[in-house]
Design a protein around this motif. Structure first.
Motif, PDB file in Angstrom:
ATOM      1  N   PRO A 108      32.798  38.034  40.470  1.00 27.57           N
ATOM      2  CA  PRO A 108      34.185  37.844  40.040  1.00 27.57           C
ATOM      3  C   PRO A 108      35.098  37.205  41.075  1.00 27.57           C
ATOM      4  O   PRO A 108      36.246  36.889  40.772  1.00 27.57           O
ATOM      5  CB  PRO A 108      34.656  39.283  39.769  1.00 27.57           C
ATOM      6  N   ASP A 109      34.623  37.055  42.302  1.00 27.90           N
ATOM      7  CA  ASP A 109      35.507  36.523  43.348  1.00 27.90           C
ATOM      8  C   ASP A 109      34.682  35.732  44.359  1.00 27.90           C
ATOM      9  O   ASP A 109      33.454  35.778  44.358  1.00 27.90           O
ATOM     10  CB  ASP A 109      36.256  37.660  44.059  1.00 27.90           C
ATOM     11  N   LEU A 110      35.382  34.999  45.203  1.00 28.68           N
ATOM     12  CA  LEU A 110      34.732  34.248  46.288  1.00 28.68           C
ATOM     13  C   LEU A 110      35.372  34.677  47.603  1.00 28.68           C
ATOM     14  O   LEU A 110      36.577  34.911  47.666  1.00 28.68           O
ATOM     15  CB  LEU A 110      34.925  32.743  46.092  1.00 28.68           C
ATOM     16  N   TRP A 111      34.537  34.774  48.629  1.00 30.17           N
ATOM     17  CA  TRP A 111      35.052  35.115  49.960  1.00 30.17           C
ATOM     18  C   TRP A 111      34.825  33.934  50.886  1.00 30.17           C
ATOM     19  O   TRP A 111      33.779  33.282  50.820  1.00 30.17           O
ATOM     20  CB  TRP A 111      34.344  36.360  50.508  1.00 30.17           C
ATOM     21  N   PHE A 112      35.815  33.707  51.741  1.00 27.18           N
ATOM     22  CA  PHE A 112      35.735  32.576  52.667  1.00 27.18           C
ATOM     23  C   PHE A 112      36.033  33.012  54.102  1.00 27.18           C
ATOM     24  O   PHE A 112      36.821  33.924  54.336  1.00 27.18           O
ATOM     25  CB  PHE A 112      36.777  31.502  52.309  1.00 27.18           C
ATOM     26  N   ALA A 155      37.874  23.067  39.633  1.00 27.78           N
ATOM     27  CA  ALA A 155      37.674  21.677  39.219  1.00 27.78           C
ATOM     28  C   ALA A 155      38.493  21.338  37.973  1.00 27.78           C
ATOM     29  O   ALA A 155      38.907  20.194  37.776  1.00 27.78           O
ATOM     30  CB  ALA A 155      36.194  21.415  38.977  1.00 27.78           C
ATOM     31  N   ASP A 156      38.776  22.346  37.141  1.00 26.34           N
ATOM     32  CA  ASP A 156      39.567  22.077  35.927  1.00 26.34           C
ATOM     33  C   ASP A 156      41.072  22.082  36.206  1.00 26.34           C
ATOM     34  O   ASP A 156      41.883  21.995  35.285  1.00 26.34           O
ATOM     35  CB  ASP A 156      39.220  23.100  34.830  1.00 26.34           C
ATOM     36  N   GLY A 157      41.437  22.216  37.479  1.00 31.75           N
ATOM     37  CA  GLY A 157      42.848  22.162  37.845  1.00 31.75           C
ATOM     38  C   GLY A 157      43.508  23.520  38.008  1.00 31.75           C
ATOM     39  O   GLY A 157      44.642  23.604  38.488  1.00 31.75           O
ATOM     40  N   THR A 158      42.849  24.592  37.613  1.00 41.26           N
ATOM     41  CA  THR A 158      43.439  25.928  37.760  1.00 41.26           C
ATOM     42  C   THR A 158      43.782  26.182  39.226  1.00 41.26           C
ATOM     43  O   THR A 158      42.931  26.055  40.099  1.00 41.26           O
ATOM     44  CB  THR A 158      42.446  27.013  37.293  1.00 41.26           C
ATOM     45  N   ASP A 159      45.035  26.518  39.480  1.00 43.58           N
ATOM     46  CA  ASP A 159      45.505  26.669  40.862  1.00 43.58           C
ATOM     47  C   ASP A 159      45.253  28.090  41.367  1.00 43.58           C
ATOM     48  O   ASP A 159      45.710  29.055  40.766  1.00 43.58           O
ATOM     49  CB  ASP A 159      46.997  26.339  40.924  1.00 43.58           C
ATOM     50  N   LEU A 160      44.533  28.196  42.471  1.00 43.84           N
ATOM     51  CA  LEU A 160      44.232  29.504  43.054  1.00 43.84           C
ATOM     52  C   LEU A 160      44.967  29.706  44.381  1.00 43.84           C
ATOM     53  O   LEU A 160      44.739  30.690  45.081  1.00 43.84           O
ATOM     54  CB  LEU A 160      42.719  29.642  43.293  1.00 43.84           C
ATOM     55  N   ASP A 176      44.812  40.028  60.947  1.00 43.63           N
ATOM     56  CA  ASP A 176      43.735  39.055  61.109  1.00 43.63           C
ATOM     57  C   ASP A 176      43.725  38.120  59.910  1.00 43.63           C
ATOM     58  O   ASP A 176      43.920  38.538  58.774  1.00 43.63           O
ATOM     59  CB  ASP A 176      42.387  39.770  61.247  1.00 43.63           C
ATOM     60  N   ARG A 177      43.485  36.835  60.176  1.00 44.86           N
ATOM     61  CA  ARG A 177      43.569  35.833  59.106  1.00 44.86           C
ATOM     62  C   ARG A 177      42.257  35.059  58.988  1.00 44.86           C
ATOM     63  O   ARG A 177      42.254  33.907  58.572  1.00 44.86           O
ATOM     64  CB  ARG A 177      44.715  34.850  59.423  1.00 44.86           C
ATOM     65  N   THR A 178      41.138  35.687  59.380  1.00 46.87           N
ATOM     66  CA  THR A 178      39.888  34.921  59.421  1.00 46.87           C
ATOM     67  C   THR A 178      39.028  35.074  58.171  1.00 46.87           C
ATOM     68  O   THR A 178      37.993  34.414  58.076  1.00 46.87           O
ATOM     69  CB  THR A 178      39.048  35.295  60.670  1.00 46.87           C
ATOM     70  N   VAL A 179      39.445  35.943  57.235  1.00 44.87           N
ATOM     71  CA  VAL A 179      38.676  36.103  55.997  1.00 44.87           C
ATOM     72  C   VAL A 179      39.643  36.149  54.818  1.00 44.87           C
ATOM     73  O   VAL A 179      40.672  36.823  54.884  1.00 44.87           O
ATOM     74  CB  VAL A 179      37.838  37.407  56.028  1.00 44.87           C
ATOM     75  N   ILE A 180      39.307  35.411  53.754  1.00 46.30           N
ATOM     76  CA  ILE A 180      40.090  35.547  52.523  1.00 46.30           C
ATOM     77  C   ILE A 180      39.170  35.867  51.341  1.00 46.30           C
ATOM     78  O   ILE A 180      37.977  35.560  51.363  1.00 46.30           O
ATOM     79  CB  ILE A 180      40.907  34.277  52.167  1.00 46.30           C
ATOM     80  N   ARG A 181      39.800  36.494  50.351  1.00 44.74           N
ATOM     81  CA  ARG A 181      39.119  36.770  49.082  1.00 44.74           C
ATOM     82  C   ARG A 181      39.875  36.038  47.984  1.00 44.74           C
ATOM     83  O   ARG A 181      41.105  36.121  47.898  1.00 44.74           O
ATOM     84  CB  ARG A 181      39.121  38.279  48.821  1.00 44.74           C
ATOM     85  N   VAL A 182      39.124  35.317  47.165  1.00 43.67           N
ATOM     86  CA  VAL A 182      39.735  34.535  46.091  1.00 43.67           C
ATOM     87  C   VAL A 182      39.251  35.080  44.754  1.00 43.67           C
ATOM     88  O   VAL A 182      38.085  34.870  44.385  1.00 43.67           O
ATOM     89  CB  VAL A 182      39.336  33.046  46.198  1.00 43.67           C
ATOM     90  N   PRO A 183      40.107  35.813  44.024  1.00 38.13           N
ATOM     91  CA  PRO A 183      39.685  36.276  42.699  1.00 38.13           C
ATOM     92  C   PRO A 183      39.633  35.094  41.733  1.00 38.13           C
ATOM     93  O   PRO A 183      40.466  34.194  41.793  1.00 38.13           O
ATOM     94  CB  PRO A 183      40.783  37.267  42.297  1.00 38.13           C
ATOM     95  N   LEU A 184      38.631  35.095  40.875  1.00 37.24           N
ATOM     96  CA  LEU A 184      38.460  33.984  39.939  1.00 37.24           C
ATOM     97  C   LEU A 184      38.938  34.392  38.548  1.00 37.24           C
ATOM     98  O   LEU A 184      38.841  35.565  38.176  1.00 37.24           O
ATOM     99  CB  LEU A 184      36.983  33.596  39.865  1.00 37.24           C
ATOM    100  N   PRO A 185      39.443  33.431  37.785  1.00 39.76           N
ATOM    101  CA  PRO A 185      39.870  33.753  36.413  1.00 39.76           C
ATOM    102  C   PRO A 185      38.707  34.279  35.575  1.00 39.76           C
ATOM    103  O   PRO A 185      38.900  35.135  34.716  1.00 39.76           O
ATOM    104  CB  PRO A 185      40.371  32.420  35.863  1.00 39.76           C
ATOM    105  N   SER A 186      37.518  33.767  35.828  1.00 38.06           N
ATOM    106  CA  SER A 186      36.353  34.325  35.140  1.00 38.06           C
ATOM    107  C   SER A 186      35.174  34.338  36.104  1.00 38.06           C
ATOM    108  O   SER A 186      35.059  33.462  36.973  1.00 38.06           O
ATOM    109  CB  SER A 186      36.013  33.499  33.889  1.00 38.06           C
ATOM    110  N   ALA A 187      34.344  35.370  35.946  1.00 38.70           N
ATOM    111  CA  ALA A 187      33.242  35.561  36.892  1.00 38.70           C
ATOM    112  C   ALA A 187      32.242  34.413  36.797  1.00 38.70           C
ATOM    113  O   ALA A 187      32.066  33.803  35.740  1.00 38.70           O
ATOM    114  CB  ALA A 187      32.549  36.888  36.618  1.00 38.70           C
TER     115      ALA A 187
END
Ligand SMILES: [Zn+2]
Length: 731
Positions: A108-112, A155-160, A176-187
């Motif tokens: 459901p999410d991406l980590w960077f 890619a479809d333009g949805t702004d995260l 600390d700002r070295t890790v982010i989590r990006v929740p996605l609109p759909s898994a």
């Protein structure tokens, strides 16, 4: 990381006075305990405690016979396009990332990782932990850097862009700002993929801790928003799938998934550049800038460098000219592999040198070829077409001694190019080491955050052996004016004295007692792998390492995965060894505590012989040592440490060849008693010095008549040169 000439030199020379003393007084003397030569142990391999039977390793290997995979499973694909602004010291641009879900989970999410934010301010976990110092390097004043995500869209333009949150999974540091989590609109469904367009700005720090700029020198590393690793259940012992995405700590390195990188970067036309992979395009833009494109598949990171002062040299490693047919044949036999399986391929070697260091190009080149050859022969061919070796600008040592896929940074100095300092093999050692990371980290991609020994330790072990091949066993690191330092000398000196007793080899890199990360990640693993080699024999160890590499190339193993291969290939249960050496804190030290020999006294008193009684007088006290045998000899062997290992004991009696006795090493001591025609001359525990983990080899041997020879003259000369070096440490 990160081995610099300075850190090598420091390890060699400045670590502590104990190193100086031990290197001479300890190690060389202990190697030659002033006893007669001992014949080799022969085929009698020590048995494991408990006396487990040892199956034939060759038969085991023949049954396994894994193949060397050609390509990685592609999880990520990066297309990055950026421009270097040499005034603002910024890299600006965009990346298009496609991530494929390698698991059976809906994610459901991406980590960077946003690694450059480690340098953002004094509140980062990196800065708090390091105090702005790492490995003897100090962060330059106001050398801050950061990476900002300007926008992030599907890619479809949805702004995260507004959706992501900063995370601190390791220490909860809200700043600390070295890790982010990006929740996605759909898994992302199992096996499915997602594509993101990310615009970012990377403000480069002044060179420190592997990355940054100095004047016109740029080492652009850990520089783009980089996705973490989604580990499917079963990966590295996980029970359920999940993200592995640690913060950037002072002593932690990296972990990422394999895939393809296509990166174009625009720089002023005067700059000479280098990067991960192969250059596929060079485009003049007509505005004083040039855009370069580099592509590489089957890697998990990308770094590049630019500097108008670089002198570029192109060389070639030839799989037919730099390796002899005999060497191929010998390695194939050693590993029980076919000639085809050990065959190497040509590699283009690109050297990017600072003008002051051009005369040292042959040293870089020889070391790079040595690495390509022996890492490739032992573990499996280097699968990429290029290797770029970067010689950082003077004063940019913080960028030196570091590894990225197909791209390494070495390090030398003007002084190290001058006699006699050119006999200090720091540039060679660093180059072989960083190249070695192509195998341990690059191809076998362990989690460097959590189990650094699997890259640094395996690499130190491999590098030490290759330095011995290239530069001599006793002179692998230093050879001048009577000063000879081999790889084992240095690691043993650091292990002596029991300074390090509180951590285990296997633990997260940020969790060690301060100041001991390098011992547990580099030194002790090298020692314990050398010890394992001593226990298994060179051939079996070579097959263990080969098999482990083959099986885990382009994958993510953990320590347990290595243990399993070692057990399987050796045909032994080595749990006892790994539990103590890797997972435990026990120190190993066996000694000969005492030796004694005396003539067996003649029988005395009223002796009966065929019904006839006679009185035989007692011998006078003091006569026991005189005359002819037989002699009764006693030896006390003692286990001084908590580490239990099987040991051999060599004993030598007058008029006879040395003989050997096995001891399982379990009890605190063992008394050996012999009745022999000749008197005992000496006894020695672990005579082949297979147990490199032994913290003290000085107590391994005793003579009945103490040997008082002392090599005082040589020692004095050695110390004199040490002082000269330390005093003139302009390197
Ligand atoms: Zn390293």
């Amino acid at each position: 990381m990160q081995v610099t000439p300075r850190s090598v030199a420091r390890a060699l020379l400045l670590a502590s006075p104990a190193v100086v003393v031990l290197l001479w007084f300890g190690v060389p003397q202990a190697r030659q305990p002033a006893v007669a030569p001992v014949p080799p142990a022969g085929a009698a391999a020590p048995t494991a405690p408990g006396g487990a039977a040892v199956p034939d390793p060759a038969a085991q290997v023949a049954a396994i016979r894994p193949r060397l995979p050609e390509h990685a499973e592609q999880v990520v694909e990066y297309r990055i396009s950026v421009r270097l602004d040499p005034t603002a010291k910024e890299v600006k641009g965009r990346e298009r990332l496609t991530w494929r879900n390698p698991s059976g989970d809906a994610v459901p999410d991406l980590w960077f990782h946003l690694y450059l934010n480690a340098f953002k301010n004094s509140k980062s976990t990196f800065f708090k932990g390091s105090g702005g110092q790492l490995r003897g390097d100090r962060m330059p004043e106001n050398g801050w850097g950061f990476v900002d995500i300007v926008s992030m869209k599907l890619a479809d333009g949805t702004d995260l862009t507004k959706a992501y949150t900063f995370e601190a999974p390791d220490d909860g540091n809200a700043d600390d700002r070295t890790v982010i989590r990006v929740p996605l609109p759909s898994a992302v469904p199992p096996g499915g993929s997602v594509t993101l367009d990310i615009e970012f700005v990377s403000k480069l720090p002044r060179v420190f801790a592997r990355t940054g700029f100095k004047d016109d020198f740029y080492l652009v590393a850990q520089w783009f928003p980089k996705i973490g690793v989604y580990e499917p259940a079963g990966t590295r012992g996980r029970e359920t799938g999940g993200w592995n995405c640690h913060q950037f700590h002072p002593n932690s390195e990296f972990y990422a998934d394999f895939g393809r990188f296509e990166v174009e970067f625009t720089v002023p036309a005067s700059f000479v550049v280098g990067a991960t992979g192969e250059r596929t395009a060079r485009r003049e833009n007509g505005d004083g800038t040039v855009t370069y494109t580099y592509v590489q598949a089957d890697v998990h990171d990308f770094a590049w460098t630019a500097d108008p002062n670089y002198v570029e040299q192109r060389h070639r490693f030839s799989a037919t000219e730099d390796v002899t047919a005999e060497e191929y044949r010998q390695v194939a036999a050693l590993l029980d592999r076919s000639d085809r399986e050990v065959r190497l391929t040509d590699v283009e070697i690109i050297l990017l040198l600072h003008p002051r260091h051009v005369s040292q190009a042959p040293r870089y080149l020889d070391a790079a070829k040595l690495g390509i050859k022996w890492f490739g022969l032992w573990y499996g061919r280097y699968p990429y077409k290029t290797l770029t070796v970067v010689d950082p600008a003077p004063g940019a040592g913080g960028a030196g001694g570091m590894e990225y896929p197909t791209f390494i940074t070495g390090g030398t100095s003007f002084v190290l190019g001058q006699w006699p300092f050119n006999r200090i093999r720091a540039p060679e050692g660093v180059t072989v080491h960083e190249f070695g990371h192509q195998f341990w980290y690059g191809l076998v991609a362990n989690n460097e955050f959590e189990e650094a020994w699997l890259d640094e330790g395996f690499n130190s072990y491999s590098t030490g052996k290759i330095m011995e091949i290239g530069y001599g066993r006793d002179t692998a690191l230093v050879d001048f004016l009577g000063l000879r330092v081999g790889a084992v000398d240095v690691i043993r000196a650091q292990n002596a004295g029991g300074r390090y007793r509180y951590d285990t080899v296997r633990q997260p890199s940020w969790s060690y007692t301060p100041g001991s990360y390098s011992f547990y990640s580099y030194t002790k693993p090298e020692i314990l792998l050398r010890t394992l080699e001593g226990l298994l024999g060179e051939q079996t160890m070579a097959r263990v390492m080969r098999t482990y590499h083959e099986r885990w190339r382009f994958r993510h193993p953990n320590s347990d995965d290595f243990y399993a291969v070692a057990n399987e290939v050796s045909g032994q249960d080595l749990t006892w060894f790994f539990e103590q050496a890797v997972e435990g804190t026990q120190a190993l030290d066996y000694e000969i505590a005492s030796v004694g020999t005396r003539r067996v006294a003649k029988a005395s008193g009223y002796l009966e012989d065929g019904g006839k009684r006679s009185l035989v007088p007692q011998e006078k006290a003091g006569d026991e040592g005189e005359g002819t045998g037989p002699f009764e000899s006693r030896i006390l062997v003692r286990r001084r440490g908590e580490f239990v290992a099987p040991v051999e004991i060599a004993v030598k009696f007058a008029g006879a060849a040395p003989e050997r006795v096995n001891w399982d090493g379990h009890d605190r001591s063992k008394r050996l008693t012999f009745n022999r025609p000749g008197r005992l001359e000496w006894a020695e525990v672990d005579p082949d010095r297979t147990l490199v983990l032994d913290t003290n080899w000085l107590n391994n041997a005793q003579r009945v008549e103490p040997d008082t020879r002392v090599a005082r003259g040589v020692a004095t000369r050695w110390l004199f040169w040490m002082q000269q070096l330390v005093a003139g440490a302009g390197w």
